[in-house]
Design an enzyme around this catalytic site. Structure first.
Site, mmCIF file in Angstrom:
data_model
loop_
_atom_site.group_PDB
_atom_site.id
_atom_site.type_symbol
_atom_site.label_atom_id
_atom_site.label_comp_id
_atom_site.label_asym_id
_atom_site.label_seq_id
_atom_site.Cartn_x
_atom_site.Cartn_y
_atom_site.Cartn_z
ATOM 1 N N SER A 48 0.837 -1.203 0.000
ATOM 2 C CA SER A 48 0.000 0.000 0.000
ATOM 3 C C SER A 48 0.871 1.252 0.000
ATOM 4 C CB SER A 48 -0.922 0.010 1.229
ATOM 5 O OG SER A 48 -0.186 -0.237 2.416
ATOM 6 N N ASP A 86 5.431 -7.006 2.651
ATOM 7 C CA ASP A 86 4.733 -7.507 1.463
ATOM 8 C C ASP A 86 5.712 -7.894 0.369
ATOM 9 O OD1 ASP A 86 1.976 -7.837 1.235
ATOM 10 O OD2 ASP A 86 1.616 -5.673 1.215
ATOM 11 N N GLU A 118 0.001 -12.428 -1.771
ATOM 12 C CA GLU A 118 -1.417 -12.445 -2.125
ATOM 13 C C GLU A 118 -1.717 -13.658 -2.999
ATOM 14 O OE1 GLU A 118 -2.628 -8.772 -3.965
ATOM 15 O OE2 GLU A 118 -1.827 -7.555 -2.318
ATOM 16 N N GLU A 185 -9.248 -9.890 3.173
ATOM 17 C CA GLU A 185 -9.566 -8.502 2.804
ATOM 18 C C GLU A 185 -10.811 -8.448 1.924
ATOM 19 O OE1 GLU A 185 -6.308 -6.214 1.234
ATOM 20 O OE2 GLU A 185 -7.610 -4.521 0.719
#
Ligand code: KIV
Length: 283
Positions: A48, A86, A118, A185
């Site tokens: 992010s 991440d 992810e 999420e």
């Protein structure tokens, strides 16, 4: 390592005891100190940062070098919280060996203690290869922002029966492949609750309702530094954007009026020397 520091084992024990886990993103030394002083269990150097630090419209442009740089400066705060970084877009999706090499850089150069990736069943070999290399992996299911173009925008996932089943199955696969926790999420709260109840490892939700084992928010959202794009699931615990603008305005006004600096904020005779931060103002 300080014995009171949070580890992946601490998080598993917290789930067993029914204690909620708090995760906050941080991208630099000061935000890490703030998160740690506020008692966060996990600090995430999220991709992010591509949006809130670099000003991109999504997370896709973030590089491994960016993550290494931000992780390294977060770690300089020496937080008690577990530091998870991440793995950015295309740093783990191409080949398993590239994934291990990139995660290795994030751990060795950035000094992260775990990585987050992810995706679901497509990356089980990657999760296994990383954990085989002694790199703890946090999974991430649902509205995975690196798939923004595939999803046609930042859209809630898992609304129909097939999508729900797939997310539930993926969560089980990721646990068995070796993930120590999962971010859930952007999904209906009852699905996130069902996933959470089906797993031994903790889930950390964002836009996934109250049934998860923990919650994560982006630093700039939590503190109200970001005020242009505030999703429905965000709760702003402060309005720092307004506070900071007011402070800059007040400074500008004082400068224009000639009232800053006054003599209390000026150096005078030798005897009146003030020290400046850790060092002296000599010279
Ligand atoms: O990049 C990020 O900040 C994240 C969290 C929102 C989970 O992935």
């Amino acid at each position: 390592m300080n014995p009171s520091n949070v580890t992946v084992k601490t998080l598993l024990a917290m789930k067993r005891r029914g204690e909620k886990i708090t995760m906050v993103t941080a991208y630099d030394y000061h935000s890490a100190r703030i998160c740690d002083a506020g008692g966060a269990d996990v600090i995430l150097i999220g991709d992010s940062l591509g949006m809130v630090i670099q000003g991109h419209e999504n997370t896709l442009p973030v590089t491994v070098d960016d993550i290494v740089y931000h992780t390294r400066i977060v770690r300089r705060a020496d937080p008690r919280a577990l530091v998870v970084a991440d793995m950015p877009f295309l740093s783990f999706q191409v080949t398993t060996s590239e994934a291990v090499a990139n995660a290795g850089r994030i751990i060795k150069e950035g000094r992260a203690q775990a990585v987050k990736i992810e995706g679901g069943r497509e990356f089980l070999n990657t999760v296994a290869a990383l954990t085989d290399a002694s790199i703890p992996v946090m999974g991430h299911l649902g509205l995975t922002p690196q798939s923004v173009h595939l999803f046609g925008g930042f859209r809630v996932q898992g609304r129909d029966q097939d999508a729900r089943r797939r997310i539930l199955e993926d969560a089980g696969h990721l646990e068995r492949a070796g993930c120590f926790a999962l971010v859930l999420e952007g999904m209906p709260f009852d699905l996130a609750t069902e996933v959470t109840e089906s797993l031994r490892i903790p889930t950390i939700g964002i836009g996934a309702g109250p049934g998860c084992d923990g919650q994560v928010l982006v630093f700039h959202d939590l503190l109200g530094i970001e005020n242009q794009l505030v999703p429905k699931f965000v709760k702003q615990y402060a309005r720092l954007n307004d506070v900071m603008i007011d402070a800059v305005r007040a400074f500008r006004q004082d400068v224009r009026d000639g009232v800053f600096p006054d003599l209390d904020h000026s150096y005078g005779a030798e005897s009146d020397r003030r020290t400046h931060r850790a060092g002296s103002d000599e010279g």
